[in-house]
Design a protein around this motif. Structure first.
Motif, short mmCIF file in Angstrom:
data_model
loop_
_atom_site.label_atom_id
_atom_site.label_comp_id
_atom_site.label_asym_id
_atom_site.label_seq_id
_atom_site.Cartn_x
_atom_site.Cartn_y
_atom_site.Cartn_z
N ASN A 376 0.86 -1.19 0.00
CA ASN A 376 0.00 0.00 0.00
C ASN A 376 0.90 1.23 0.00
OD1 ASN A 376 -1.73 2.13 0.53
ND2 ASN A 376 -2.84 1.07 2.16
N CYS A 377 0.95 1.92 -1.13
CA CYS A 377 1.88 3.04 -1.26
C CYS A 377 1.55 4.20 -0.32
CB CYS A 377 1.91 3.53 -2.71
SG CYS A 377 2.47 2.26 -3.87
N SER A 378 0.34 4.22 0.24
CA SER A 378 -0.05 5.28 1.18
C SER A 378 0.34 4.97 2.61
CB SER A 378 -1.57 5.50 1.10
OG SER A 378 -1.96 5.91 -0.19
N CYS A 379 0.75 3.72 2.87
CA CYS A 379 1.11 3.31 4.23
C CYS A 379 2.42 3.98 4.65
CB CYS A 379 1.24 1.79 4.29
SG CYS A 379 1.82 1.18 5.89
N THR A 380 2.41 4.61 5.81
CA THR A 380 3.60 5.31 6.29
C THR A 380 4.29 4.59 7.45
OG1 THR A 380 2.13 6.68 7.64
CG2 THR A 380 2.87 7.60 5.54
N ALA A 381 3.57 3.69 8.16
CA ALA A 381 4.17 2.97 9.27
C ALA A 381 3.25 1.82 9.68
CB ALA A 381 4.40 3.91 10.46
N TYR A 382 3.83 0.87 10.40
CA TYR A 382 3.03 -0.23 10.94
C TYR A 382 3.62 -0.68 12.27
CZ TYR A 382 6.59 -3.64 9.45
OH TYR A 382 7.75 -4.33 9.29
N ALA A 383 2.83 -1.44 13.03
CA ALA A 383 3.27 -1.95 14.33
C ALA A 383 2.33 -3.05 14.77
CB ALA A 383 3.29 -0.84 15.37
N ASN A 384 2.72 -3.80 15.81
CA ASN A 384 1.81 -4.74 16.45
C ASN A 384 0.72 -3.97 17.19
OD1 ASN A 384 4.26 -7.23 17.13
ND2 ASN A 384 2.41 -7.54 15.96
N SER A 385 -0.51 -4.48 17.16
CA SER A 385 -1.58 -3.87 17.94
C SER A 385 -1.58 -4.39 19.37
CB SER A 385 -2.94 -4.14 17.29
OG SER A 385 -3.19 -5.53 17.21
N ASN A 386 -0.90 -5.52 19.61
CA ASN A 386 -0.82 -6.11 20.95
C ASN A 386 0.61 -6.60 21.16
OD1 ASN A 386 -1.02 -7.77 23.29
ND2 ASN A 386 -3.20 -8.08 22.90
N ILE A 387 1.26 -6.13 22.21
CA ILE A 387 2.66 -6.52 22.44
C ILE A 387 2.79 -7.66 23.43
CG2 ILE A 387 3.48 -4.18 21.93
CD1 ILE A 387 3.86 -3.74 24.93
N SER A 388 1.66 -8.18 23.93
CA SER A 388 1.70 -9.29 24.88
C SER A 388 2.11 -10.58 24.18
CB SER A 388 0.32 -9.48 25.53
OG SER A 388 -0.10 -8.30 26.16
N ASN A 389 2.79 -11.46 24.92
CA ASN A 389 3.15 -12.79 24.44
C ASN A 389 3.90 -12.75 23.11
OD1 ASN A 389 1.73 -13.96 26.66
ND2 ASN A 389 -0.19 -13.67 25.53
N GLY A 390 4.83 -11.82 23.00
CA GLY A 390 5.64 -11.76 21.80
C GLY A 390 5.09 -10.89 20.69
N GLY A 391 3.87 -10.42 20.84
CA GLY A 391 3.30 -9.51 19.86
C GLY A 391 2.33 -10.18 18.92
N SER A 392 1.27 -9.47 18.57
CA SER A 392 0.27 -9.96 17.63
C SER A 392 -0.52 -8.78 17.08
CB SER A 392 -0.68 -10.96 18.30
OG SER A 392 -1.40 -10.32 19.34
N GLY A 393 -1.29 -9.06 16.03
CA GLY A 393 -2.14 -8.02 15.47
C GLY A 393 -1.35 -7.02 14.65
N CYS A 394 -2.10 -6.20 13.91
CA CYS A 394 -1.48 -5.25 12.98
C CYS A 394 -2.20 -3.92 13.04
CB CYS A 394 -1.55 -5.82 11.56
SG CYS A 394 -1.09 -4.69 10.24
N VAL A 395 -1.45 -2.85 13.12
CA VAL A 395 -2.01 -1.51 12.99
C VAL A 395 -1.19 -0.76 11.94
CG1 VAL A 395 -0.64 -0.58 14.89
CG2 VAL A 395 -2.70 0.56 14.23
N ILE A 396 -1.87 -0.09 11.03
CA ILE A 396 -1.22 0.57 9.89
C ILE A 396 -1.65 2.03 9.84
CG2 ILE A 396 -1.29 0.73 7.37
CD1 ILE A 396 -1.20 -2.27 7.24
N TRP A 397 -0.67 2.92 9.64
CA TRP A 397 -0.93 4.35 9.48
C TRP A 397 -0.77 4.72 8.01
CZ3 TRP A 397 1.33 2.12 13.61
CH2 TRP A 397 0.83 2.46 14.89
N THR A 398 -1.66 5.54 7.50
CA THR A 398 -1.62 5.91 6.08
C THR A 398 -1.44 7.42 5.86
OG1 THR A 398 -4.04 6.03 6.04
CG2 THR A 398 -3.01 3.95 5.35
N GLY A 399 -1.24 8.16 6.89
CA GLY A 399 -1.03 9.61 6.77
C GLY A 399 0.23 10.03 7.50
N GLU A 400 0.35 11.33 7.78
CA GLU A 400 1.49 11.82 8.53
C GLU A 400 1.49 11.25 9.94
OE1 GLU A 400 2.58 16.20 6.80
OE2 GLU A 400 0.79 16.09 8.07
N LEU A 401 2.67 11.08 10.49
CA LEU A 401 2.81 10.52 11.83
C LEU A 401 2.98 11.67 12.82
CD1 LEU A 401 5.26 7.57 11.04
CD2 LEU A 401 2.76 7.60 10.93
N PHE A 402 2.03 11.76 13.75
CA PHE A 402 2.04 12.87 14.72
C PHE A 402 2.27 12.35 16.14
CE2 PHE A 402 1.01 16.54 12.29
CZ PHE A 402 0.19 16.13 11.26
N ASP A 403 2.84 13.24 16.96
CA ASP A 403 2.97 13.02 18.41
C ASP A 403 3.81 11.79 18.74
OD1 ASP A 403 0.88 12.69 21.31
OD2 ASP A 403 2.33 14.25 20.88
#
Length: 834
Positions: A376-403
């Protein structure tokens, strides 16, 4: 007949008692539809934990119905009629039309809960502190209405902060207006359920602080948030509701989360052994907690100086603002992205970016998350949505990264999209070696050339062959001293230079209307301060060193060296300087409300400073001084803290100014001695005025004097042997000892104030001005005492009376200074130690 009369009387008496008992509630936990509650009567939960009744906060004349802890000094957790107070105590609280209602003396409904379809309702105060309306006999155990759905400023255990998406109910905290007015204040703490849910602290319509999204263990922006045996945290994200809550597993242990009228989130726990509320978390706590402090793609690090830096592969959007320590404009990419060729920068210990518009898939693996983001060329960053037990899930940002924020530990991993060339791993080893060699060669040639030029220039200056006048040569020398290296500071060995914008004199003259009298803000021994407007429209305060002044050059250099390196919301910002011919000028941010002394000691204006503003000024100044003493990169002693050096912006936020007299302490240094005693009568500690000894405790003494001046609205003019009544410290000390502390409060404050806050400020002020330096608190302790209503404080000892002018002196260097109207001024008081 006599027997019949006695029977009738007994019958009516029993009937009256029956009616009386049905109309009024006893001190139980339940109120039926035939009972009511009046002032002096309360409902008490079964476990004796909570109590509901009528109350009036502080010195307020208004009456409210609320809930408080039964066996803890009055701490209110919920208020029914917070925005509709009763004008007197004659109210009635009862069930009416299948709802709970509060009536005034005239029988008019002042407040009511939502109307329900109850058939036989009862009102009950539960052991959780929740006031509920329910059916008297109910198999489901459901509540028809509950106070937990309508919080005020406090979140209790098992209380939900968040949304019921079926009904659209938003449960959020909102501050009191003041300690004596529980009405809805300026600050609110609300959960945003869109995207990757997180909680925001708002001031009216502006975001002040962001918790970061919930990552399975804690909020991403609260790394210190760790569950303990008796306290656990819950975050529920389901189709019909999204909310946060916490749970206490230990009986008779109390904890609460509040939002204060000054805009702080605070978590407290009740300590039975000490019978006090212990504050063990609060936010915002530092500069990096300010929302969007470093703008888009900027990273805030409170342990760095400056605190803002750009992500790798980015550069400041506005270099000039960035150099002035204003990172709010953020950063922009150095290299354009190429979509499928891009790579991801792995960042650790991060507070995740603002996430309300992000995409979340809680079942996706991190590897698949990377694949999805890379395609996705609009994706600017990604990370796990849950960091428990080694990490799971996906969260994706498609705009500017703030804060964004980076922590020494905690936070979580974040993967940011960069152009492959900006990652730095795309070149061969040979290419890297060649680039390094070429770079070193260029650096050596540059340094050699600079050394030759510098030597020739110095020789020309020394031999008088350079075609410059004495004033120009003096200017060059001053510039060399102003553009200093960090190695000048104790403990600093790096040689990167301080970058401070230099303005042309013509630019400053144009901005100030050629320093016309109409733009003059103030005047002191150093010269004048003028209001100016730069070409781009920014308003500034221009401090111009007088050409006739024999003082100021050293102070000028000292201020430039110091304040340009400091960044805190309670320190005035230096925007630049001008050194041209014999002109020495400092350019500051403009303070709309000028200096504290111009308002505080002006009877026509002092009423503008209500108690809440005075208290905020005291606390803000304390935080600024704590930053200088402890939290900045250098330990800085201001040495001239006073009312005229506290500037006020348009929101009445205090800013410490004038660092001309300041000194830096290095390493573990705690005290120094000077032969040149500088400062202002009435603010100097005894050990400094008499022996030239100064330390952080010297500043603490000055702060204590300032606190008492703000409370009393009077200057401390030094100690006069002939008439000690003129000494503010002596007067306050005497009133405090006699139990009449509130008598010293400035009458211009009016009647709207918190007696407990006033007395707390007086006690802190007296603790800070104690005669012995070792008895005075540190600024860290002073900030804690000011911010906590329950912090234990020692009783103050005798104040230290700073020797000032004798009644017969008329030519002291401070005699004029003490009365002058000042803005952004350099103090000219200089005393020679004897």
């Amino acid at each position: 007949m006599r027997h019949h009369y006695g029977t009738t009387t007994l019958f009516f008496f029993i009937t009256f008692l029956s009616l009386f008992s049905s109309k009024f509630a006893s001190s139980l936990d339940t109120l039926t539809a035939t009972q009511s509650l009046i002032n002096g009567q309360t409902l008490i939960s079964t476990s004796q934990g909570f109590e509901l009744g009528f109350f009036t906060p502080g010195n307020s004349r208004n009456w409210y119905v609320g809930i408080w802890y039964k066996n803890i000094p009055r701490t209110y957790v919920w208020v029914a009629n917070r925005d509709k107070p009763l004008s007197n105590s004659s109210g009635t609280f009862k069930i009416f039309n299948q709802s709970i209602a509060l009536f005034d003396l005239a029988g008019k409904v002042v407040w009511s809960s939502n109307q329900t379809n109850a058939r036989n309702p009862v009102m009950q105060l539960l052991d959780s502190g929740n006031l509920v309306l329910k059916e008297q006999v109910s198999e489901s155990g459901q509540f028809l209405w509950q106070s937990f759905d309508y919080p005020t400023d406090t979140l209790l255990p098992d209380m939900k902060l968040g949304w019921d998406l079926n009904t659209g109910l938003d449960r959020y905290l909102s501050s009191w207006k003041s300690s004596e007015d529980p009405g809805t204040g300026d600050f609110s703490f609300k959960l945003e359920y869109h995207g990757f849910p997180e909680v925001f602290l708002w001031k009216d319509n502006e975001i002040e602080y962001r918790s970061g999204p919930w990552n399975g263990q804690r909020f991403s922006g609260v790394p210190e948030m760790k569950p303990v045996d008796y306290l656990s945290f819950n975050f529920i994200t389901e189709q019909d509701e999204v909310y946060y809550s916490f749970h206490i597993a230990t009986k008779n242990l109390y904890s609460r989360l509040t939002v204060t009228s000054s805009g702080l989130l605070q978590r407290f726990a009740w300590i039975p052994e000490t019978q006090q509320w212990n504050k063990f978390w609060y936010a915002p706590k530092d500069q990096c907690d300010n929302y969007k402090e470093c703008g888009a793609y900027g990273i805030c690090d409170s342990n760095a100086s400056p605190v803002c830096k750009c992500l790798k592969g980015f550069q400041p959007k506005n270099h000039q603002a960035w150099d002035l320590r204003d990172g709010s404009g953020g950063c922009v990419r150095k290299t354009n992205l190429e979509c499928l060729k891009d790579k991801f920068l792995h960042m650790k210990n991060m507070k995740l970016p603002q996430s309300t518009t992000s995409f979340v898939d809680r079942s996706m693996s991190l590897k698949n998350c990377e694949l999805l983001c890379s395609r996705n060329c609009s994706c600017t960053a990604y990370a796990n949505s849950n960091i428990s037990n080694g990490g799971s899930g996906c969260v994706i940002w498609t705009g500017e990264l703030f804060d964004l924020r980076q922590y020494p530990e905690g936070g979580q991993d974040l993967y940011v999209r960069l152009a492959a060339s900006d990652i730095g791993d795309g070149g061969s080893a040979d290419t890297i070696i060649i680039c390094i060699a070429v770079g070193i060669g260029i650096l050596i040639l540059s340094l050699t050339g600079f050394s030759i030029w510098k030597r020739k220039r110095l020789l020309s200056v020394c031999n008088g062959t350079q075609q410059k006048g004495p004033q120009e040569r003096s200017q060059d020398l001053l510039l060399n001293e102003v553009v200093i290296n960090k190695k000048d500071y104790s403990g600093e060995k790096s040689t990167d230079e301080l970058e401070l914008p230099l303005f042309d004199f013509s630019t400053i003259a144009a901005a100030t209307g050629n320093f016309c009298d109409e733009n003059k803000l103030g005047e002191g021994g150093f010269g004048c301060v003028h209001k100016g407007r730069l070409v781009e429209g920014q308003e500034v305060a221009v401090k111009r060193l007088s050409k006739k002044s024999g003082q100021g050059t050293e102070e000028f250099k000292n201020e430039v060296r110091l304040i340009a390196r400091l960044q805190h919301r309670n320190l005035v910002r230096l925007l630049g300087c001008c050194i041209e011919m014999d002109e020495k000028i400092l350019i500051y941010e403009f303070m709309e409300n000028r200096s504290l002394d111009s308002v505080l000691f002006n009877k026509a204006k002092s009423s503008l400073l209500n108690w809440q503003r005075r208290f905020n000024i005291i606390c803000g100044t304390a935080r600024g001084l704590l930053y200088l003493h402890q939290d900045s990169r250098f330990r800085i002693i201001h040495r001239d803290l006073k009312a005229s050096n506290i500037l006020l912006d348009g929101e009445w936020t205090p800013k410490i100014s004038d660092f001309g007299m300041a000194r830096i302490f290095g390493g573990d240094q705690t005290q120094a001695n000077t032969r040149r005693i500088v400062g202002t009568y009435g603010y100097m500690s005894p050990e400094y005025a008499m022996d030239g000894l100064f330390s952080v405790k010297s500043d603490v003494f000055s702060f204590g004097v300032l606190v008492l001046e703000i409370v009393c609205g009077e200057k401390n003019r030094g100690f006069y042997h002939s008439n000690s009544e003129l000494n503010l410290l002596g007067n306050v000390w005497r009133q405090w000892k006699d139990g009449n502390g509130l008598e010293v409060l400035d009458i211009s404050v009016g009647s709207s104030y918190s007696p407990s806050e006033v007395l707390r400020c007086i006690q802190v002020g007296l603790l800070c001005v104690q005669e012995r330096a070792e008895d005075r608190p540190t600024m860290a302790s002073a900030v804690l005492m000011l911010s906590s209503e329950t912090a234990s404080m020692p009783q103050p000892k005798t104040p230290g009376y700073c020797l000032g002018r004798s009644p017969f002196e008329t030519d002291s260097s401070s005699s004029k200074q003490d009365e002058s109207f000042t803005v952004n001024q350099v103090t000219v008081t200089v005393l020679d130690a004897r």
